[in-house]
Design a protein around this motif. Sequence first.
Motif, PDB file in Angstrom:
ATOM      1  N   GLU A 165      47.363  35.899  36.553  1.00  0.00           N
ATOM      2  CA  GLU A 165      47.962  37.004  36.513  1.00  0.00           C
ATOM      3  C   GLU A 165      49.340  36.854  37.168  1.00  0.00           C
ATOM      4  O   GLU A 165      49.364  36.708  38.426  1.00  0.00           O
ATOM      5  CB  GLU A 165      47.420  38.255  36.938  1.00  0.00           C
ATOM      6  CG  GLU A 165      48.099  39.469  36.751  1.00  0.00           C
ATOM      7  CD  GLU A 165      47.320  40.671  37.442  1.00  0.00           C
ATOM      8  OE1 GLU A 165      46.792  41.527  36.643  1.00  0.00           O
ATOM      9  OE2 GLU A 165      47.531  40.953  38.748  1.00  0.00           O
ATOM     10  N   GLY A 188      48.476  41.586  30.524  1.00  0.00           N
ATOM     11  CA  GLY A 188      47.531  41.457  31.759  1.00  0.00           C
ATOM     12  C   GLY A 188      46.846  42.706  31.673  1.00  0.00           C
ATOM     13  O   GLY A 188      46.848  43.695  31.007  1.00  0.00           O
ATOM     14  N   ARG A 193      52.094  43.302  34.419  1.00  0.00           N
ATOM     15  CA  ARG A 193      51.515  41.902  34.607  1.00  0.00           C
ATOM     16  C   ARG A 193      51.077  41.275  33.412  1.00  0.00           C
ATOM     17  O   ARG A 193      50.782  41.905  32.294  1.00  0.00           O
ATOM     18  CB  ARG A 193      50.427  42.379  35.421  1.00  0.00           C
ATOM     19  CG  ARG A 193      50.542  42.793  37.047  1.00  0.00           C
ATOM     20  CD  ARG A 193      51.276  41.841  37.740  1.00  0.00           C
ATOM     21  NE  ARG A 193      51.184  42.281  39.103  1.00  0.00           N
ATOM     22  CZ  ARG A 193      52.436  43.121  39.715  1.00  0.00           C
ATOM     23  NH1 ARG A 193      53.335  43.618  38.901  1.00  0.00           N
ATOM     24  NH2 ARG A 193      52.332  43.600  41.071  1.00  0.00           N
ATOM     25  N   TRP A 194      51.216  39.893  33.323  1.00  0.00           N
ATOM     26  CA  TRP A 194      50.993  39.036  32.425  1.00  0.00           C
ATOM     27  C   TRP A 194      50.058  37.940  32.844  1.00  0.00           C
ATOM     28  O   TRP A 194      50.053  37.470  33.920  1.00  0.00           O
ATOM     29  CB  TRP A 194      52.250  38.453  31.793  1.00  0.00           C
ATOM     30  CG  TRP A 194      53.125  39.543  31.213  1.00  0.00           C
ATOM     31  CD1 TRP A 194      53.173  40.006  29.791  1.00  0.00           C
ATOM     32  CD2 TRP A 194      54.077  40.360  31.809  1.00  0.00           C
ATOM     33  NE1 TRP A 194      54.132  41.010  29.652  1.00  0.00           N
ATOM     34  CE2 TRP A 194      54.753  41.337  31.098  1.00  0.00           C
ATOM     35  CE3 TRP A 194      54.605  40.378  33.425  1.00  0.00           C
ATOM     36  CZ2 TRP A 194      55.738  42.180  31.401  1.00  0.00           C
ATOM     37  CZ3 TRP A 194      55.483  41.303  33.516  1.00  0.00           C
ATOM     38  CH2 TRP A 194      56.250  42.424  32.426  1.00  0.00           C
ATOM     39  N   GLN A 195      49.435  37.367  31.708  1.00  0.00           N
ATOM     40  CA  GLN A 195      48.521  36.278  32.151  1.00  0.00           C
ATOM     41  C   GLN A 195      49.448  35.050  31.469  1.00  0.00           C
ATOM     42  O   GLN A 195      49.626  34.923  30.527  1.00  0.00           O
ATOM     43  CB  GLN A 195      47.176  36.228  31.247  1.00  0.00           C
ATOM     44  CG  GLN A 195      46.430  37.641  31.660  1.00  0.00           C
ATOM     45  CD  GLN A 195      46.038  37.758  33.060  1.00  0.00           C
ATOM     46  OE1 GLN A 195      46.160  38.559  33.810  1.00  0.00           O
ATOM     47  NE2 GLN A 195      45.483  36.666  33.753  1.00  0.00           N
TER      48      GLN A 195
END
Length: 252
Positions: A165, A188, A193-195
């Motif tokens: 993340e 995410g 948030r992102w992966q």
Amino acid sequence: MTLPRIADEDLGAPHGFFTRQGGVSEGGYASLNCSTSGADDPSRVAENRARVAASLGVAPGALFGVRQVHGVRCAVLEAPWDTPPEADALATRLPAVALGVVTADCGPVLFADSAAGVVAAAHAGWRGAVDGVLEATVAAMVGLGAEPGRIMAVVGPCIRQPSYEVAADLRDAVLARDADDARFFADGVRAGRWQFDLAGYCAARLAACGVNVRIVAHDTLAEEALFFSHRRRTLAGGGAIGHQISAIAGLG
């Protein structure tokens, strides 16, 4: 000596993405910690690195590394050095040596052009990957006689997308270089948030250089028994941490 390691037979050179198993370090460094810059007992680190060297068929003093700084320099090993230079990759045509990088979530990448007798190892955290450490490694290999189309590169165990993340600063830095690289991000669990797919991103950068590339399917955060992980240590509130090594023997 044989140590637990992950290898790809297509790489064409003796190598290993070594795990945290098979060494003599203790506590948070247990057991095959190969980082020379941490607080582990130096004699234990030296023994661990000697075991890695022996596993690759080279002398204990013939395993070379660099002082990793999350940069883009690829050092060329033309003769044994006593003081490792600041760099995040190294390449050589020398025989009877091995090149290694240490990681604890970042992407280790091993390279070989067996026809030219050129090998390399790179440490690719997200910043180094964005800034061009992998391209610098390919360029250094070409300078030693390799050809991109003959180079085989393997992205080793690193933190994988389901575990990684990231916040807007990382995503913005990646997209500032190429907006099409949004494909390496998934939404995410938390807002903002992102992966991030670090392994896929590294592989794409290498493929764009004309290199043949493969990815090892292991997640350093998720597989605690096999790998050290900086993110895991952070989530646990800190403490000692070791680093696994990825290394390749020379072919010259």
